[in-house]
Scaffold this active site. Structure first.
Site, short mmCIF file in Angstrom:
data_model
loop_
_atom_site.label_atom_id
_atom_site.label_comp_id
_atom_site.label_asym_id
_atom_site.label_seq_id
_atom_site.Cartn_x
_atom_site.Cartn_y
_atom_site.Cartn_z
N ASP A 117 0.83 -1.21 0.00
CA ASP A 117 0.00 0.00 0.00
C ASP A 117 0.87 1.26 0.00
O ASP A 117 1.74 1.42 0.86
CB ASP A 117 -0.90 -0.03 1.24
CG ASP A 117 -1.82 1.17 1.31
OD1 ASP A 117 -2.76 1.24 0.49
OD2 ASP A 117 -1.59 2.04 2.18
N HIS A 124 5.11 5.02 6.79
CA HIS A 124 6.22 4.25 7.38
C HIS A 124 7.55 4.98 7.18
O HIS A 124 8.31 5.16 8.14
CB HIS A 124 6.27 2.86 6.74
CG HIS A 124 7.45 2.05 7.15
ND1 HIS A 124 7.41 1.17 8.22
CD2 HIS A 124 8.71 1.96 6.65
CE1 HIS A 124 8.60 0.60 8.36
NE2 HIS A 124 9.41 1.06 7.40
N GLU A 125 7.82 5.39 5.95
CA GLU A 125 9.10 6.06 5.66
C GLU A 125 9.20 7.41 6.38
O GLU A 125 10.27 7.78 6.87
CB GLU A 125 9.32 6.20 4.16
CG GLU A 125 9.40 4.88 3.40
CD GLU A 125 10.46 3.89 3.91
OE1 GLU A 125 11.45 4.31 4.54
OE2 GLU A 125 10.27 2.69 3.67
N HIS A 128 10.42 6.97 9.84
CA HIS A 128 11.88 6.93 10.01
C HIS A 128 12.45 8.33 10.17
O HIS A 128 13.32 8.56 11.01
CB HIS A 128 12.54 6.24 8.81
CG HIS A 128 12.33 4.76 8.77
ND1 HIS A 128 12.54 3.93 9.85
CD2 HIS A 128 11.93 3.95 7.75
CE1 HIS A 128 12.30 2.68 9.51
NE2 HIS A 128 11.91 2.67 8.23
N ASP A 134 12.78 0.44 12.28
CA ASP A 134 11.95 -0.69 11.83
C ASP A 134 11.66 -1.59 13.02
O ASP A 134 12.47 -1.71 13.94
CB ASP A 134 12.68 -1.50 10.76
CG ASP A 134 12.61 -0.84 9.39
OD1 ASP A 134 11.55 -0.29 9.05
OD2 ASP A 134 13.62 -0.89 8.67
#
Length: 195
Positions: A117, A124-125, A128, A134
């Protein structure tokens, strides 16, 4: 999830009305009472190089804005140097943080072509860049589990622990003024976080 502060006029109304509830006497609120504000640290992002993933990047940033109070992600104004640069490429998604709140995100087509997705990838990125590592292997309920949750995972939101970590990462850095990318006094370090 943003906490809104009372404005001076609302505070004055409350100060005038609350004594009436207890003993029938109204007392005027002090004039010039300072307003309490707790502005989030503003970080800008430039998604002009994110090609077909532009809306996914904007949605990923909005998810973080809805989830935490200590930091806010906004698109950079034209000509403004952004804290976060977002690019599309044919590789695997990855983030290259240079310091907390600064770096480059790649929305890689390889993961998208495999069925992951795009909004989850983006959120998610960006996680970071906001200082999260992670969490692999991990369940779908963890945004930072990334690809280990599988292509069927459509959870785009950080869990309570991830939200708390970002709040903690940015505690004491709230300013209400956009953080300048590469500002003096920032420690630059390149760390590749590949998912």
């Amino acid at each position: 999830m943003r906490i809104r502060t009372l404005t001076g006029s609302l505070a004055a109304v409350l100060a005038l009305s609350s004594p009436l509830l207890w003993d029938g006497q109204a007392v005027a609120a002090p004039s010039g009472a300072p307003e309490q504000t707790s502005a989030a640290r503003l970080l800008t992002y430039d998604a002009s190089g994110s090609a077909e993933f532009r809306s996914a990047v904007d949605r990923g940033a909005a998810i973080w804005n809805e989830s935490v109070d200590a930091v806010e992600l906004r698109p950079a104004a034209s000509g403004q140097r952004a804290n976060i640069r977002v690019l599309a490429d044919n590789g695997w998604p990855r983030a290259l943080p240079t310091s907390l709140g600064n770096g480059t995100v790649y929305i890689g087509r390889q993961a998208v072509n495999q069925g992951y997705d795009t909004v989850r990838i983006s959120a998610h990125e960006l996680g970071h860049i906001l200082g999260l590592p992670d969490r692999k292997p991990g369940p779908c309920s963890s945004l930072m589990s990334g690809s280990s949750a599988g292509t069927a995972c459509l959870n785009r939101h950080p869990n309570a622990a991830e939200r708390a970590q970002v709040e903690d990462n940015f505690a004491g850095t709230r300013s209400g003024v956009p953080e300048q990318a590469g500002a003096p006094g920032t420690v630059s370090r390149a760390v590749l976080i590949r998912d």
